[in-house]
Design a protein around this motif. Structure first.
Motif, PDB file in Angstrom:
ATOM      1  N   TRP A   1       0.833  -1.204   0.000  1.00 33.95           N
ATOM      2  CA  TRP A   1       0.000   0.000   0.000  1.00 33.95           C
ATOM      3  C   TRP A   1       0.864   1.249   0.000  1.00 33.95           C
ATOM      4  O   TRP A   1       0.647   2.179  -0.769  1.00 33.95           O
ATOM      5  CB  TRP A   1      -0.931   0.001   1.216  1.00 33.95           C
ATOM      6  CG  TRP A   1      -1.785   1.212   1.275  1.00 33.95           C
ATOM      7  CD1 TRP A   1      -1.537   2.368   1.943  1.00 33.95           C
ATOM      8  CD2 TRP A   1      -3.016   1.414   0.593  1.00 33.95           C
ATOM      9  NE1 TRP A   1      -2.542   3.280   1.726  1.00 33.95           N
ATOM     10  CE2 TRP A   1      -3.464   2.730   0.920  1.00 33.95           C
ATOM     11  CE3 TRP A   1      -3.800   0.628  -0.237  1.00 33.95           C
ATOM     12  CZ2 TRP A   1      -4.652   3.250   0.415  1.00 33.95           C
ATOM     13  CZ3 TRP A   1      -4.977   1.162  -0.727  1.00 33.95           C
ATOM     14  CH2 TRP A   1      -5.392   2.440  -0.404  1.00 33.95           C
TER      15      TRP A   1
ATOM     16  N   THR B   1       1.296   5.776  -2.014  1.00 32.90           N
ATOM     17  CA  THR B   1       1.739   7.025  -1.386  1.00 32.90           C
ATOM     18  C   THR B   1       3.047   7.481  -2.008  1.00 32.90           C
ATOM     19  O   THR B   1       3.619   6.802  -2.845  1.00 32.90           O
ATOM     20  CB  THR B   1       1.964   6.850   0.125  1.00 32.90           C
ATOM     21  OG1 THR B   1       3.159   6.066   0.315  1.00 32.90           O
ATOM     22  CG2 THR B   1       0.800   6.167   0.793  1.00 32.90           C
TER      23      THR B   1
ATOM     24  N   GLU C   1     -12.681   6.239  -6.556  1.00 32.85           N
ATOM     25  CA  GLU C   1     -12.336   6.991  -5.358  1.00 32.85           C
ATOM     26  C   GLU C   1     -12.748   8.447  -5.482  1.00 32.85           C
ATOM     27  O   GLU C   1     -13.171   9.071  -4.504  1.00 32.85           O
ATOM     28  CB  GLU C   1     -10.828   6.855  -5.098  1.00 32.85           C
ATOM     29  CG  GLU C   1     -10.433   5.405  -4.869  1.00 32.85           C
ATOM     30  CD  GLU C   1      -8.960   5.211  -4.577  1.00 32.85           C
ATOM     31  OE1 GLU C   1      -8.223   6.201  -4.572  1.00 32.85           O
ATOM     32  OE2 GLU C   1      -8.566   4.060  -4.332  1.00 32.85           O
TER      33      GLU C   1
ATOM     34  N   ARG D   1     -15.025  10.970  -3.126  1.00 37.03           N
ATOM     35  CA  ARG D   1     -14.633  12.306  -2.666  1.00 37.03           C
ATOM     36  C   ARG D   1     -15.709  13.316  -3.005  1.00 37.03           C
ATOM     37  O   ARG D   1     -16.077  14.166  -2.189  1.00 37.03           O
ATOM     38  CB  ARG D   1     -13.315  12.730  -3.337  1.00 37.03           C
ATOM     39  CG  ARG D   1     -12.139  11.856  -2.993  1.00 37.03           C
ATOM     40  CD  ARG D   1     -11.596  12.157  -1.626  1.00 37.03           C
ATOM     41  NE  ARG D   1     -10.912  13.433  -1.593  1.00 37.03           N
ATOM     42  CZ  ARG D   1     -10.811  14.209  -0.526  1.00 37.03           C
ATOM     43  NH1 ARG D   1     -11.365  13.830   0.609  1.00 37.03           N
ATOM     44  NH2 ARG D   1     -10.169  15.345  -0.577  1.00 37.03           N
TER      45      ARG D   1
ATOM     46  N   SER E   1     -14.197  11.858   3.346  1.00 37.47           N
ATOM     47  CA  SER E   1     -12.824  12.271   3.600  1.00 37.47           C
ATOM     48  C   SER E   1     -11.902  11.202   2.999  1.00 37.47           C
ATOM     49  O   SER E   1     -12.365  10.170   2.540  1.00 37.47           O
ATOM     50  CB  SER E   1     -12.574  12.358   5.104  1.00 37.47           C
ATOM     51  OG  SER E   1     -12.666  11.057   5.656  1.00 37.47           O
ATOM     52  N   ILE E   2     -10.599  11.480   3.028  1.00 30.61           N
ATOM     53  CA  ILE E   2      -9.656  10.521   2.448  1.00 30.61           C
ATOM     54  C   ILE E   2      -9.715   9.190   3.183  1.00 30.61           C
ATOM     55  O   ILE E   2      -9.742   8.123   2.571  1.00 30.61           O
ATOM     56  CB  ILE E   2      -8.231  11.095   2.479  1.00 30.61           C
ATOM     57  CG1 ILE E   2      -8.154  12.267   1.514  1.00 30.61           C
ATOM     58  CG2 ILE E   2      -7.221  10.023   2.107  1.00 30.61           C
ATOM     59  CD1 ILE E   2      -6.773  12.793   1.284  1.00 30.61           C
ATOM     60  N   VAL E   3      -9.782   9.256   4.507  1.00 34.89           N
ATOM     61  CA  VAL E   3      -9.839   8.016   5.281  1.00 34.89           C
ATOM     62  C   VAL E   3     -11.108   7.247   4.957  1.00 34.89           C
ATOM     63  O   VAL E   3     -11.105   6.030   4.769  1.00 34.89           O
ATOM     64  CB  VAL E   3      -9.766   8.335   6.788  1.00 34.89           C
ATOM     65  CG1 VAL E   3     -10.011   7.074   7.592  1.00 34.89           C
ATOM     66  CG2 VAL E   3      -8.426   8.924   7.123  1.00 34.89           C
ATOM     67  N   GLU E   4     -12.238   7.965   4.886  1.00 31.99           N
ATOM     68  CA  GLU E   4     -13.503   7.287   4.571  1.00 31.99           C
ATOM     69  C   GLU E   4     -13.441   6.667   3.178  1.00 31.99           C
ATOM     70  O   GLU E   4     -13.942   5.562   2.951  1.00 31.99           O
ATOM     71  CB  GLU E   4     -14.666   8.286   4.639  1.00 31.99           C
ATOM     72  CG  GLU E   4     -15.120   8.577   6.059  1.00 31.99           C
ATOM     73  CD  GLU E   4     -16.042   9.783   6.124  1.00 31.99           C
ATOM     74  OE1 GLU E   4     -15.947  10.650   5.235  1.00 31.99           O
ATOM     75  OE2 GLU E   4     -16.836   9.851   7.071  1.00 31.99           O
ATOM     76  N   THR E   5     -12.819   7.390   2.244  1.00 27.99           N
ATOM     77  CA  THR E   5     -12.705   6.855   0.881  1.00 27.99           C
ATOM     78  C   THR E   5     -11.923   5.549   0.885  1.00 27.99           C
ATOM     79  O   THR E   5     -12.324   4.565   0.275  1.00 27.99           O
ATOM     80  CB  THR E   5     -11.992   7.870  -0.029  1.00 27.99           C
ATOM     81  OG1 THR E   5     -12.695   9.103   0.018  1.00 27.99           O
ATOM     82  CG2 THR E   5     -11.955   7.365  -1.459  1.00 27.99           C
ATOM     83  N   ILE E   6     -10.790   5.553   1.595  1.00 28.09           N
ATOM     84  CA  ILE E   6      -9.968   4.348   1.621  1.00 28.09           C
ATOM     85  C   ILE E   6     -10.732   3.208   2.286  1.00 28.09           C
ATOM     86  O   ILE E   6     -10.761   2.082   1.788  1.00 28.09           O
ATOM     87  CB  ILE E   6      -8.650   4.600   2.365  1.00 28.09           C
ATOM     88  CG1 ILE E   6      -7.812   5.633   1.617  1.00 28.09           C
ATOM     89  CG2 ILE E   6      -7.865   3.313   2.529  1.00 28.09           C
ATOM     90  CD1 ILE E   6      -6.512   5.967   2.292  1.00 28.09           C
ATOM     91  N   TRP E   7     -11.389   3.513   3.408  1.00 24.73           N
ATOM     92  CA  TRP E   7     -12.046   2.451   4.167  1.00 24.73           C
ATOM     93  C   TRP E   7     -13.258   1.889   3.436  1.00 24.73           C
ATOM     94  O   TRP E   7     -13.415   0.690   3.271  1.00 24.73           O
ATOM     95  CB  TRP E   7     -12.450   2.992   5.531  1.00 24.73           C
ATOM     96  CG  TRP E   7     -13.127   1.974   6.377  1.00 24.73           C
ATOM     97  CD1 TRP E   7     -14.445   1.928   6.721  1.00 24.73           C
ATOM     98  CD2 TRP E   7     -12.527   0.819   6.992  1.00 24.73           C
ATOM     99  NE1 TRP E   7     -14.710   0.829   7.496  1.00 24.73           N
ATOM    100  CE2 TRP E   7     -13.551   0.130   7.678  1.00 24.73           C
ATOM    101  CE3 TRP E   7     -11.240   0.304   7.016  1.00 24.73           C
ATOM    102  CZ2 TRP E   7     -13.319  -1.036   8.387  1.00 24.73           C
ATOM    103  CZ3 TRP E   7     -11.008  -0.862   7.724  1.00 24.73           C
ATOM    104  CH2 TRP E   7     -12.031  -1.521   8.394  1.00 24.73           C
TER     105      TRP E   7
END
Lengths: 370, 527
Positions: free
Chosen positions: B51, B56, B144, B148, B153-159
């Protein structure tokens, strides 16, 4: 509110390639009233998607300002920027981006579940989702897994998801390009009617000029990163600002001529064989300039044989090709040193090889300097 | 012997004694615990690294790929030896503990289930990294971005989106690794046996190696293993199909931009460095140390004066090792070639859904249910009863390897053929080619990158395999891993390390070629 959306001097330059959108934008200025249907029209790479993504917050412009309502979303000078997930804009992506691991209901409910600063009860969510699905005519599809949807259905779900939170702005990135032709016609209609029904300010991106002309209140034609003209559909069609637009929107004939003289709305131009024509231009053009005179195929009249008893522009020619396409006949006429495309009514008896006279009004022409 | 259960010389007696003995339950539980634990370790190490590297902008990414390339060419036994040294009684970890706390004991007993889990987990994390980075790399930006734009949020998107979309592929990979851990032999043999921790594979090995060998018992154990693995493989193919479905739905579209870690870049970099340290640098240093010391000794500055290259000299001077290397290369090259030729035709047949596709696919994927050791026993039986004298020769090893590695070659050719548009073949037919001409002049050249990748991959894993040659090798047909095992068993760790290092260096050249080939061809491997 007048000037509900304002883009000022937006610039974005893309460095060397990668994947993702291509094409930079230069000095984009747009001002839109609320409730309008605004289309960014142009060929691929012209920057229309980049502009849309800057408004969405998915791309960061290099400079300029973006304002929606009384909120400044991006200001290059002060460096303030509102992140994409806080702009409260609904967006439909070209591939629809329906999440396959969720049902239709869950896809549409997602914006409500992650809404910041507002908490929706289970009941609120159900009501809102049902309302959104009803708006796109998918009332009973809530429980269906997203993997079991056709292309058209996916598009509607994407739309429902975009409007479920009743945003002030709706962005659509070529939403019809993945549909087959008959579905596209149907959806064009539906999208426009839906927009008018709920009155949401809509920004639409497409390369298809039929869509743009049919659906929009205002069109911005873009080419190579710049906006060449912002106007309503009729003005774009009948009074294109540049040669590019004249050729890109609708079909056009081009006749090479030279200016003899005259004012811009009654420009005397002559063909190589000496035939005189009268055209109009958007600005004065000096005598002796080589120019191209454009006239649309449907504005040219075709008649057999010699001169016509009127004073409009007339050129003699020979029919080289005749194509019956159902609602009209397309003639290719060799005249004025060019192959002119002429649309005639489908009952015409003119045949290939006939000598004809093609004629058209000055008002139906547009002359462009090269 | 229960005469009543005997039919014409065949008997169920082995199964009975197997099931009625309490050993089966105990050994199975140990096997499962071992496999679950090792899977979790490799998923954590390989997955988090994948990941960070793929999604990143963390620094030092090249180290992650370096680890993968080197470990692809390294025999398992070499790697395990390194860890045994590091975590062993007189290894640096326990020495530091004793120095720090003054106790005489060990903080960590490596010959235990925990030690086995850790080392097997580290062993697999480079491959997990390779496969999961392919999964994460295939993420679709629009999925993704839609989240957005919906306000996440970014965390919510990933999760809610990214991880959920990757879940089937990750689950398929986890199951695959679990199955391979069940079949594992090197770690249980080298670490477990000295600590009396037995799993199913080592039990089988014991039965075969005692005097007299209890082949019947070993076979009964093997059948139990095969049944369990077959069931697991069934689930694996179902999860895999779901993963492939998601991949085809989300596959079109462009890739997301890397997340900017901002001030947390150092955290990302630290994780990459940590991984590099644990999975590659530490064991490699241990191995290097062992190769350069005349006999196994603790790492001390005082021992630095004893450093010598005599282990390397021994290895390089003896023609025996050269013969071994030659054997290993001959075996691996033959296996890779035969396997790729067979899978060229079978892969094409299955991908184009020709008649007999289903049957061919079942046949070709079936070897996956056999642990290497079990296949070795089966081959042993065949060799003993065969009219042609292949027992103890390289041929029986080649045969066993081909059977074992055909499914791996299949994945490359199958995926490769799928990427060739059918119209390219139809154009050949319309132009007058028959099927053979079409396959050789159109399909095979287009498939060349996949064939090359498959060839190198099969070659590399064939050179690392220890369990089958261990059973089948005769005096003149030994391979490098077998020789290393013999050296290790007689306590000559220095030679093991030197031989392994030299071999790994040569193989790393090949694995680099493999890595760059697959990056360019972007063909899908497993799961």
């Amino acid at each position: 509110m007048q000037d509900f959306i304002e883009l000022s001097a937006l610039n974005k330059v893309y460095p060397a390639s990668g994947s993702g959108p291509v094409g930079g934008i230069r000095d984009i200025n747009v001002s839109l009233p609320a409730g309008t249907f605004f289309t960014l029209l142009g060929p691929s790479g012209c920057g229309k998607t980049t502009t849309l993504r800057c408004i969405a917050g998915l791309e960061m412009p290099d400079s300029g300002r973006i304002r929606i309502g009384d909120q400044v979303m991006f200001d290059g000078k002060s460096g303030s920027v509102v992140s994409a997930n806080n702009r409260k804009i609904g967006m439909v992506f070209q591939s629809y981006a329906i999440w396959p691991h969720m049902s239709v209901f869950e896809n549409v409910a997602f914006p409500l579940r992650v809404a910041k600063g507002q908490s929706f009860s289970k009941n609120d969510i159900e009501v809102a989702v049902k309302k959104a699905l009803a708006t796109v005519n998918l009332e009973n599809y809530g429980d269906r897994p997203a993997t079991k949807l056709s292309g058209g259905q996916q598009q509607r779900v994407a739309l429902a998801r975009a409007i479920v939170r009743e945003p002030r702005v709706l962005l659509l990135d070529e939403p019809l390009s993945n549909l087959d032709a008959s579905l596209r016609d149907e959806m064009r209609n539906e999208l426009r009617r839906l927009q008018q029904r709920i009155g949401i300010t809509t920004i639409y991106v497409t390369h298809d000029q039929t869509e743009a002309l049919e659906m929009s209140d205002t069109i911005a034609v873009m080419h190579a990163g710049e906006i060449q003209q912002i106007a309503g559909p009729r003005e774009i069609y009948f009074d294109p600002a540049t040669q590019f637009i004249a050729g890109f929107v609708g079909s056009n004939n081009w006749i090479e001529t030279m200016v003899q003289g005259g004012a811009q709305d009654a420009l005397s131009v002559s063909l190589q064989d000496g035939t005189q024509l009268t055209g109009r231009a958007r600005e004065p053009i000096a005598p002796g300039t080589k120019v191209r005179l454009s006239v649309r195929p449907e504005r040219i009249r075709i008649a057999p044989g010699g001169q016509q008893p009127n004073n409009g522009n007339q050129i003699s020619g020979v029919v080289r090709q005749s194509d019956f396409v159902g609602q009209m006949i397309r003639f290719s006429v060799e005249a004025a040193g060019a192959m002119l495309s002429v649309y005639a009514e489908n009952g015409s008896v003119i045949g290939v090889g006939d000598n004809v006279t093609v004629s058209f009004e000055t008002a139906d022409t547009l002359v462009f300097a090269n | 012997m229960n005469a009543g259960l005997t039919i014409e010389g065949y008997t169920f007696a082995h199964y009975i004694s197997l099931i009625s003995g309490s050993d089966l339950a105990q050994t199975s539980i140990t096997s499962i615990l071992f496999s679950v634990g090792a899977t979790i370790v490799s998923l954590l190490f390989g997955g988090i690294l994948a990941w960070i590297v793929v999604r990143t902008d963390a620094p030092f990414k090249a180290l992650a790929f370096l680890t993968t390339i080197i470990s692809l060419g390294t025999p398992y036994i070499l790697y395990v030896t390194g860890w045994l040294y590091l975590l062993g009684r007189s290894g640096p970890v326990n020495m530091a503990w004793r120095w720090a706390t003054g106790s005489n004991d060990v903080v960590f007993q490596v010959n235990s289930l925990a030690g086995m889990i850790l080392v097997e987990g580290f062993l697999w994390s480079p491959l997990v990294f390779l496969l999961l980075s392919a999964v994460f790399r295939a993420a679709n930006a629009e999925m993704e971005e839609a989240a957005r734009m919906s306000g996440a949020s970014i965390v919510e998107t990933i999760w809610y989106i990214s991880l959920r979309l990757a879940a089937p592929a990750v689950a398929a990979l986890a199951l695959f690794v679990f199955i391979r851990n069940l079949e594992a032999f090197e770690v249980p043999a080298l670490i477990g046996i000295p600590g009396n921790v037995d799993v199913l594979t080592t039990e089988i090995y014991h039965s075969v190696k005692r005097m007299p060998p209890n082949i019947g018992f070993a076979s009964a154990y093997s059948v139990v293993m095969i049944l369990c693995i077959a069931v697991l493989l069934h689930f694996y193919s179902r999860i895999s199909a779901k993963a492939e479905k998601y991949a085809s739905i989300t596959g079109k579209g462009y890739r997301p931009r890397p997340f900017r870690l901002g001030s947390y870049r150092w955290v990302g970099g630290a994780i990459v460095l940590f991984n590099f340290l644990i999975v590659l640098l530490l064991p490699l240093s241990a191995i290097l140390w062992m190769a350069l010391t005349p006999f196994v000794q603790p790492m001390r500055f005082s021992a630095l004066s004893n450093l010598t290259v005599e282990n390397f000299e021994n290895i390089l001077s003896q023609p025996y090792y050269r013969e071994l290397a030659l054997n290993t290369v001959i075996v691996a090259a033959s296996v890779a070639t035969i396997a790729m030729v067979i899978t060229l035709f079978v892969g094409w047949t299955v991908a184009r859904r020709k008649p007999a596709a289903k049957l061919s696919e079942q046949l070709v994927t079936m070897p996956l249910v056999f642990p290497g050791l079990v296949l070795g026993i089966a081959m042993l039986q065949i060799a003993l009863k065969s009219p042609i004298p292949i027992y103890g020769t390289l041929w029986i090893i080649i045969l066993g390897f081909v059977i074992r590695y055909i499914p791996y070659g299949m994945r490359y050719t199958f995926a490769g053929v799928l990427q060739i548009h059918p119209e390219l073949e139809q154009a050949a037919l319309v132009s007058g080619a028959n099927t053979f001409q079409k396959i050789f002049r159109i399909v095979a050249p287009l498939l060349a990158p996949a064939l090359a990748s498959g060839w190198i991959f099969v070659f590399l894993i064939a050179t690392k395999e220890m369990s089958m040659p261990l059973l089948l090798a005769g005096p003149g047909s030994q391979t490098i891993p077998v020789a290393m095992f013999d050296l290790w068993s007689s306590g000559q760790s220095g030679e093991v390390a030197a031989l392994g290092l030299l071999w790994a260096m040569v193989m790393t050249v090949l694995s680099s070629a493999f890595y760059f080939l697959t990056r360019r061809a972007s063909s899908n491997t497993f799961g």
